[in-house]
Every structure is written in C-alpha cells, then in structure tokens.
Design an enzyme around this catalytic site. Structure first.
Site, PDB file in Angstrom:
ATOM      1  N   HIS A   7      -0.169   0.389 -12.955  1.00 15.98           N
ATOM      2  CA  HIS A   7      -1.214   0.374 -11.935  1.00 15.98           C
ATOM      3  C   HIS A   7      -2.409   1.161 -12.471  1.00 15.98           C
ATOM      4  CE1 HIS A   7       1.436  -1.382  -8.904  1.00 15.98           C
ATOM      5  NE2 HIS A   7       2.388  -0.655  -9.464  1.00 15.98           N
ATOM      6  N   ASP A  45       5.897   1.577 -14.383  1.00 10.03           N
ATOM      7  CA  ASP A  45       5.355   1.455 -13.025  1.00 10.03           C
ATOM      8  C   ASP A  45       4.420   2.643 -12.757  1.00 10.03           C
ATOM      9  OD1 ASP A  45       4.748   0.669 -10.483  1.00 10.03           O
ATOM     10  OD2 ASP A  45       6.663   1.252  -9.606  1.00 10.03           O
ATOM     11  N   HIS A  65      -1.457   8.822  -7.877  1.00  5.09           N
ATOM     12  CA  HIS A  65      -2.119   9.133  -6.603  1.00  5.09           C
ATOM     13  C   HIS A  65      -2.583  10.585  -6.665  1.00  5.09           C
ATOM     14  CE1 HIS A  65      -0.624   5.419  -4.877  1.00  5.09           C
ATOM     15  NE2 HIS A  65       0.601   5.732  -5.249  1.00  5.09           N
TER      16      HIS A  65
HETATM   17 ZN   LIG Z   1       4.459  -0.974  -9.160  1.00  7.14          ZN
END
Ligand SMILES: [Zn+2]
Length: 462
Positions: free
Chosen positions: A64, A318, A322
């Site tokens: 991401h 993954d 954040h």
């Molecule tokens: Zn993911």
C-alpha cells in the site's frame, strides 16, 4: 567485453540450493553465473560479497503505497525508499487509493505517478468491479485486487468501490478476470458474520483492540474460513487464477491444500504479522499498533507448517502505513482506527532471522519472497539470478545481529511495530537491474528509476 557489474565471492541462494558463484551483469541483466567467472573479467564495478549471501531481490506483491490520496501516511518515494532498504526490488501496489483504482483512467494516473517517483520496479492491481477489466489487463497489470470487506464505522482503509461482498458481483469478477488470464487477488472476509459478531461487543460497549481482535478471530476463524470456501468454489467454477491473501487459519490452509490437490489454480499468501507479530501478548501490549490481526498460536503453528510444505506459496509485506494519530484513536475505539501495519523494510530481515532460528531455510525464503511471486504473476524477468534475468539482487549478512528501531524507519510514518526487536540477518546492499539502490546504510536509488514490469502472456503456475 566490459561488464557493468561483477558480484564476486558470494554464496548464491535459490530455491534449489546454494553455491559459491560470481555474477556478471551487463545492460541490467545477469550474463553469467559461475564460480570464478569474474577472474580476469573486466567490470566497471566489482562488489566483494565474500562471506555474504546473494539473494534475488524481493518481489513484494502486496504493497500500500498510499499515493495518490493518502500521502500524509506515505508516498511513492518514501515507500520505495523503504523497499530498497528492505531488499525489495519490485512492488505491486494496491487499489485502495483516492481516487481508488477502479477505472482505466485512474489506473493510467497511478502508473504515471510510479513512472515519475518509484525507485523500484512496479506493477499495480486495480479493482475489476466496474466493467473495464479487459482494457485494464491490456495496460499490463499482473493481477486484479478486491476486498470482501466493507468498513463499518469508517470509510478507510477500504474506500467505496474497492470492497465487494455481494457474491453475485464477486462471481462476475471471477468470470471477467478469468477471461483476461490474469490473477485475481482477494482479501477473504465475510462481512455479514463480522457485522453480527462485532455488534455483540458493541452492545456491551466494548470497542477495545482486544474486542476487535477477538471479533476477527471469532469461532476459530469463521469470518476467514467461510470466505475462503466461497472464493475457492468460485475459482473452481470459473477457472480463474485466484490468489488469497492473509491465509492464517487452520481450516483455510486445509481448504487450500485440498483445492490445490484438485487442480484449482490458487496461490496463498501470508504476511509478516502472522509470523512475527499478532500474538495475544502483542495485542495487549501494542493494541492498535499490533493490528492488522490477532493470529492465535495454534493457527500460527499451522501457518509455519504450510509455508514449509508449500501450501502457502508467498510471503508479502502488505505494507500498510498509518500515522500514530490514526492508530492512537484505537486505544479507545479500535473500529475508528486504521488497521494494517508497515513492513516492507523489515520483512526480509525478519525472514532471515527466522531462518537463523530454524523456522525455515533460506532457500525457502528465496522461494516465497522472490521465485514464486515472480512465477505466479508471470513476471518472467524477475525472481531468479540466472543468465537473462534482471540483475535484481540483495547482498545479505546472515550473521549480523542488530535491533530494529523506529529511528531507522524510512517510511513516512516513522514507526514500526518491531521497534526494539533483535534480529540476526541484515540486508547490506540492494541492486535493481545492476544498479545499486541501497548500500552503506543509505538509499542510493533515484525516484523515476523504477520501471513498469508487465506480465508475459504465457500462463504459468508454480
Ligand atoms: Zn493489504
């Protein structure tokens, strides 16, 4: 001839074993791999890898990047700097961006951003839910991605259009992706079961990280397992190539094992937290910083077995950064926090450390992080250090003891759930197409050096 690069004296590791060999590189590709090959050869740069291991660069199929839309968390430059430092030379970006990658126009915009900014090679997985699947496949995507998740109480990390849990729509996507010959990557999740279980906690006023962790692990993984059964059945029905992410339950693993034996075209992915984080003690101590997910010990043991017996094919990061503020609200209300953890910089060292402690071999590390992802997604130029392949490699010191720390984090968010973790094994240098992009503790790769790696048309499953 004069070679661009010679990597001399190292021990090369592949899935089939290890050998002492020099690597000669020209034009970004491996030209020769043999013991003593560099003796007498002329090279513009000679790198001494004596006493070190030489591994293919990691092909991280689940990243991401947060750009466009969420660049307060991360952007393509910071993400791919962290990748370079972590031995990752190719990334596949995910579509939960703003705008979410749900159309060909948005896909082209994202690919333009990578072209300008990415330090490592890349691909991107759009959502095949909105009628442009064939056209997007022709843009050179290696896979499509969808979540069976619709967030409750928040609009992130699964924005509108990226989460589909209607089974009819899901089957339509399987049909459409099957027609392209590409891989369909799906996050397994049963939203109706999640809704039911979470409401039980909410009625009691419990929105803690522990309640969130227990919700997703309810009935020993029912939210995961029912979704996995549905996905495998749809893959069998349509012949679509399915890639299931976050495989971390015993029944899920057993279903995938059976489906593979039946000939269903499925690959299974596990992520670092299921191996190195996500114990109950981690949930208690790190709260929202631990979650993604709680992986109870009996499931974790099954995950390790499945990595070693080949049922789980791929380990990916993954990488899901954040900010601290987005995490800290989770101490009071985990349903308001953003879930996911960063990992692209530290996954390879954690795997090397696991190998040091006998959890798997370094040969298997090479398979799950480079060879199998490259083959499963038809990226024919990556994953192997053999003549003709891209010279994407990392030089690692398997004996180096060091401590992962927040102040070494290159991701924009500046924290890692592994802060304070002592590991054995470090990435010393990373090369992409023969050019050093990380070494001597610094990122040397330039934004824009990364290229779009497109899948070859030949279909090939491991
Ligand atoms: Zn993911």
């Amino acid at each position: 001839m004069t070679y661009d690069l010679a990597v001399v004296g190292g021990t090369l590791v592949s899935g089939s074993g290890r050998k002492r060999a020099d690597i000669l590189v020209s034009g970004g590709r491996v030209v020769e791999v043999a013991a003593g090959a560099a003796a007498g050869a002329d090279a513009n740069r000679v790198v001494d890898a004596s006493g070190k291991l030489v591994l293919p660069g990691m092909v991280d199929v689940h990243v991401h990047t947060r750009e466009p839309g969420y660049t307060h968390k991360e952007d393509l430059v910071t993400c791919t700097r962290a990748a370079a430092a972590g031995g990752v030379t190719t990334i596949f970006g995910m579509p939960n961006l703003d705008p979410p990658t749900v159309t060909g126009t948005y896909l082209e915009e994202v690919l333009d951003l990578y072209r300008a900014k990415s330090i490592v090679d890349y691909n991107h997985n759009p959502v095949p839910a909105h009628g442009e699947t064939e056209a997007m496949a022709e843009s050179g995507v290696a896979a499509f991605k969808v979540y069976m998740v619709v967030d409750t109480g928040r609009t992130y990390p699964h924005p509108a259009g990226t989460g589909i849990h209607d089974h009819g729509h899901l089957l339509q996507m399987f049909e459409d992706v099957a027609a392209t010959g590409r891989v369909f990557m799906v996050h397994p999740h049963d939203q109706a079961l999640m809704d039911h279980v979470e409401q039980g906690y909410w009625k009691k006023g419990d929105r803690s990280p522990e309640a969130y962790a227990k919700t997703l692990a309810a009935y020993d993984g029912i939210i995961w397992d029912t979704a996995t059964a549905t996905l495998l059945r749809m893959a069998k029905a349509t012949g679509c190539r399915l890639h299931i992410v976050h495989v971390q339950t015993i029944e899920g693993i057993e279903m995938i094992r059976r489906a593979k034996a039946e000939g269903v075209q499925v690959t299974a992915e596990v992520n670092h937290w299921a191996l190195f984080l996500g114990t109950w003690d981690d949930v208690l101590e790190l709260g929202p910083y631990c979650l993604s997910y709680w992986v109870p010990d009996h499931h974790r043991a099954a995950v390790w077995d499945a990595i070693n017996d080949g049922t789980i094919d791929i380990v990916s990061s993954d990488h899901a950064p954040h900010t601290r503020a987005e995490k800290d609200v989770g101490w009071e209300d985990m349903w308001a926090a953003h879930t996911g953890t960063p990992g692209i910089q530290h996954q390879v060292p954690l795997l090397l450390d696991a190998a040091h402690h006998g959890k798997l071999t370094i040969e298997r590390v090479v398979e799950v992080m480079a060879e199998v992802p490259a083959r499963s997604f038809d990226i024919g130029s990556k994953g192997f250090l053999e003549p003709g392949f891209d010279a994407d490699l990392m030089i690692v010191d398997p004996a180096k003891e060091w401590t992962i720390a927040n102040d070494g984090v290159l991701s924009k968010i500046g924290w890692t759930p592994y802060d304070g973790r002592e590991v054995v094994g470090a990435v010393e240098r990373t090369f992409l197409r023969g050019i050093e992009i990380y070494g001597d503790g610094t990122v040397k790769g330039e934004p824009g050096f990364g290229r779009h790696v497109k899948p070859s048309l030949t279909r090939g499953m491991p």
